[in-house]
Design a protein around this motif. Structure first.
Motif, mmCIF file in Angstrom:
data_model
loop_
_atom_site.group_PDB
_atom_site.id
_atom_site.type_symbol
_atom_site.label_atom_id
_atom_site.label_comp_id
_atom_site.label_asym_id
_atom_site.label_seq_id
_atom_site.Cartn_x
_atom_site.Cartn_y
_atom_site.Cartn_z
ATOM 1 N N GLN A 1 0.843 -1.206 0.000
ATOM 2 C CA GLN A 1 0.000 0.000 0.000
ATOM 3 C C GLN A 1 0.875 1.251 0.000
ATOM 4 O OE1 GLN A 1 -3.132 0.036 -0.443
ATOM 5 N NE2 GLN A 1 -3.865 -1.986 0.130
ATOM 6 N N PHE A 2 1.951 1.226 0.796
ATOM 7 C CA PHE A 2 2.878 2.359 0.753
ATOM 8 C C PHE A 2 3.488 2.470 -0.644
ATOM 9 C CE2 PHE A 2 3.425 2.486 5.531
ATOM 10 C CZ PHE A 2 3.081 3.819 5.672
ATOM 11 N N GLY A 3 3.904 1.321 -1.176
ATOM 12 C CA GLY A 3 4.536 1.329 -2.495
ATOM 13 C C GLY A 3 3.655 1.983 -3.553
ATOM 14 N N ARG A 4 2.346 1.751 -3.466
ATOM 15 C CA ARG A 4 1.420 2.351 -4.432
ATOM 16 C C ARG A 4 1.369 3.866 -4.319
ATOM 17 N NH1 ARG A 4 -4.006 -1.324 -4.848
ATOM 18 N NH2 ARG A 4 -3.180 -2.712 -6.435
ATOM 19 N N LYS A 5 1.498 4.331 -3.103
ATOM 20 C CA LYS A 5 1.268 5.766 -2.868
ATOM 21 C C LYS A 5 2.532 6.609 -2.963
ATOM 22 C CE LYS A 5 -3.099 5.596 -1.232
ATOM 23 N NZ LYS A 5 -4.204 6.460 -1.551
ATOM 24 N N LEU A 6 3.689 5.983 -2.815
ATOM 25 C CA LEU A 6 4.911 6.785 -2.711
ATOM 26 C C LEU A 6 5.351 7.320 -4.066
ATOM 27 C CD1 LEU A 6 6.913 4.658 -0.116
ATOM 28 C CD2 LEU A 6 5.950 6.961 0.199
ATOM 29 N N ALA A 7 5.706 8.597 -4.091
ATOM 30 C CA ALA A 7 6.245 9.214 -5.305
ATOM 31 C C ALA A 7 7.744 8.941 -5.306
ATOM 32 C CB ALA A 7 5.967 10.712 -5.282
ATOM 33 N N ALA A 8 8.121 7.799 -5.826
ATOM 34 C CA ALA A 8 9.537 7.425 -5.819
ATOM 35 C C ALA A 8 9.784 6.427 -6.951
ATOM 36 C CB ALA A 8 9.923 6.784 -4.480
ATOM 37 N N GLY A 9 10.894 6.591 -7.630
ATOM 38 C CA GLY A 9 11.225 5.676 -8.723
ATOM 39 C C GLY A 9 11.628 4.304 -8.223
#
Ligand code: NAD
Length: 496
Positions: free
Chosen positions: A438-446
């Motif tokens: 869920q964090f992975g979906r939301k994080l603005a990070a490459g």
């Protein structure tokens, strides 16, 4: 792989490097020189031949000719791969020498730098496999009288411009991947750490890379940058460095309509949840902001931690930081060296002052002995409870400084993590796979790393979102970066 112990001494006289233009090695003695002092002692260690405007023109002409007429883009992938593997073997055979160059010029601890050289070799080996797997596509489904083909051709001549923080590694995230698909190039390493790139040039010739395919010149961005980014011979610019310079390059490339790939700055956050392996997380958070003295684009410079565990967790992080041995990069026991320059040191100190002026509580590691006063050392610091809008939370400091930002909920953690203009990397620490994704979906990070940090592999692309870049490098995706498509539409038989 062989592993030699480097001769860890300051050189009595500076090493003179040669530029590579076509088949010619141009020694430092034949040009004005750029001088490099080592950041640990301020001792003169390297002399690079400062490229003239004529050198740049010659390097560009060589790369253009090698692309338009030379064998490299025309040989089979298997032949290119063989030569690239030879380069990997030569780097390995000269591993101790590369360790020493990176230690002396970039201030990397001699006991740790071998891992980077090992990573570099892995990039060459991996990129060699791509040379044999660069291919297009066929559409045999367009009707009985039609055939469509899509070819992937090398983009052409690439200007490669790189920074000082991982000198050989970052060149090796670009050069072998561009070589794999048949590009030719002009490479300009950072004026602060050009030695490993210039030495690599000699090995490329030795390995059998045809002259003119890779040209490596030394100089500043001010002297060579615009020419490398606007010259008609150039088809693409592949840049790694600061966001500010990346913007300039994008403007120049925009005017001349060149393809750009930009790997830029970052302000990466570790999100630490209460259910994670806190022992491992504390160790990696400490490493994440102090590795390479905090001068890593993906370094975890923000700690976004569950408030319920924040106090104890920060104590654990500090305990790990206290185990660092800060000092002479030539000492095999050292685990954190100096910053790269006095300018970088002053920059980091200005952020420390800004944090204090803003009233933030600051913890600084206790040190037994003062590191060499001639070196550019900065002792690791941690700021507590940093509001998202302060400069120490927003801007890339590029030094061993951690901003702690406690959170009370999932949404708040996401908001804090995404609150900078950057989007390079993030770490998530939790034992709950659902929370991690869920964090992975939301994080603005490459790049999102789960329960690890500063890992990565040549197979995996690096990509910066938002102000952290445009495009990607490494991995299979590098083939797309350095190729362009050519579509063939073929009429089969006589049109009815
Ligand atoms: P920098 O932008 O100052 O310089 C990088 C390179 O650009 C150097 O070779 C420099 O000579 C050249 N340059 C400077 N001005 C130029 C101009 N006007 N035109 C063309 N070239 C020019 O960066 P730096 O201080 O060497 O490196 C640190 C920065 O690099 C940090 O911001 C860091 O985050 C970033 N970085 C990013 C990645 C990534 O993969 N995203 C990796 C490593 C470093």
């Amino acid at each position: 792989m062989t592993q030699n112990k480097p001769a860890a001494e300051l050189p009595a006289t500076p090493r003179e490097y040669s530029a590579l233009i076509g088949d010619r090695l141009i020694p430092a003695a034949e040009r004005d020189t750029l001088k490099r002092r080592d950041p640990g002692h301020n001792h003169l260690v390297s002399l690079y031949p400062k490229a003239t405007a004529e050198d740049l023109a010659a390097a560009l002409a060589q790369a253009r000719k090698a692309f338009d007429e030379g064998p490299w883009p025309r040989m089979s992938g298997a032949e290119r791969a063989k030569i690239m593997l030879k380069v990997a073997q030569l780097i390995d055979a000269n591993r101790a020498e590369f360790c020493l160059i990176e230690c002396l010029e970039a201030g990397k601890p001699i006991g740790l730098v071998d891992r980077e050289i090992g990573g570099t070799i892995a990039h060459w080996e991996y990129a060699a496999t791509l040379a044999r797997h660069c291919y297009g596509d066929t559409y045999d489904s367009l009707g009985n009288d039609a055939l469509g083909m899509i070819w992937k051709n090398p983009v052409g001549v690439v200007s490669i411009i790189t920074p000082w923080n991982y000198p050989l590694m970052i060149n090796s995230q670009k050069v072998p991947f561009a070589l794999a698909v048949g590009c030719t190039m002009v490479v300009k390493p950072s004026e602060m750490a050009s030695g490993s790139a210039l030495r690599l040039g000699e090995l490329l010739l030795e390995a059998g890379v045809p002259p003119g395919v890779v040209n490596i010149i030394a100089g500043t961005g001010a002297d060579l940058g615009e020419g490398m980014c606007t010259a008609p011979e150039v088809d693409m610019i592949s840049f790694t460095g600061s966001t500010a310079v990346g913007r300039k390059i994008a403007e120049q490339a925009g005017r001349t309509l060149k393809r750009v790939s930009l790997e830029l700055g970052g302000k990466s956050a570790h999100i630490v949840c209460a259910d994670s392996d806190l022992t491992l997380a504390a160790e990696k958070v400490a490493l994440g902001f102090t590795r390479n003295a905090g001068q890593a684009c993906v370094g975890g410079s923000r700690l976004v931690v569950d408030r319920s565990i924040a106090e104890q967790f920060c104590e654990d992080v500090k305990r790990h930081v206290e185990t660092l041995k800060i000092g002479d990069p030539l000492d095999p026991e050292t685990t954190m060296g100096p910053l790269v320059s006095d300018v970088q040191k002053a920059r980091v100190e200005s952020y420390l002052a800004a944090g204090e002026e803003a009233g933030l509580a600051r913890w600084t590691m206790a040190t037994e002995a003062e590191p060499n006063p001639h070196g550019h050392f900065v002792i690791p610091s941690i700021f507590d409870d940093v509001p998202v809008d302060l400069s120490v939370a927003q801007e890339e400091i590029f030094g061993p400084v951690l901003a702690v930002q406690p959170f009370d909920s999932f949404d708040e953690a996401v908001r804090i993590a995404n609150s900078t203009p950057y989007g390079l990397a993030a770490g998530v620490w939790t034992r709950n796979i659902d929370t991690a994704l869920q964090f992975g979906r939301k994080l603005a990070a490459g790049t999102v790393e789960v329960n690890t940090f500063l890992a990565g592999a040549p197979e995996l692309p690096i990509t910066g979102h938002r102000d952290s870049g445009v495009g990607h490098e490494r991995g299979r995706n590098a083939v797309d970066e350095f190729t362009e498509l050519k579509t063939f539409m073929v009429q089969l038989g006589t049109p009815g």
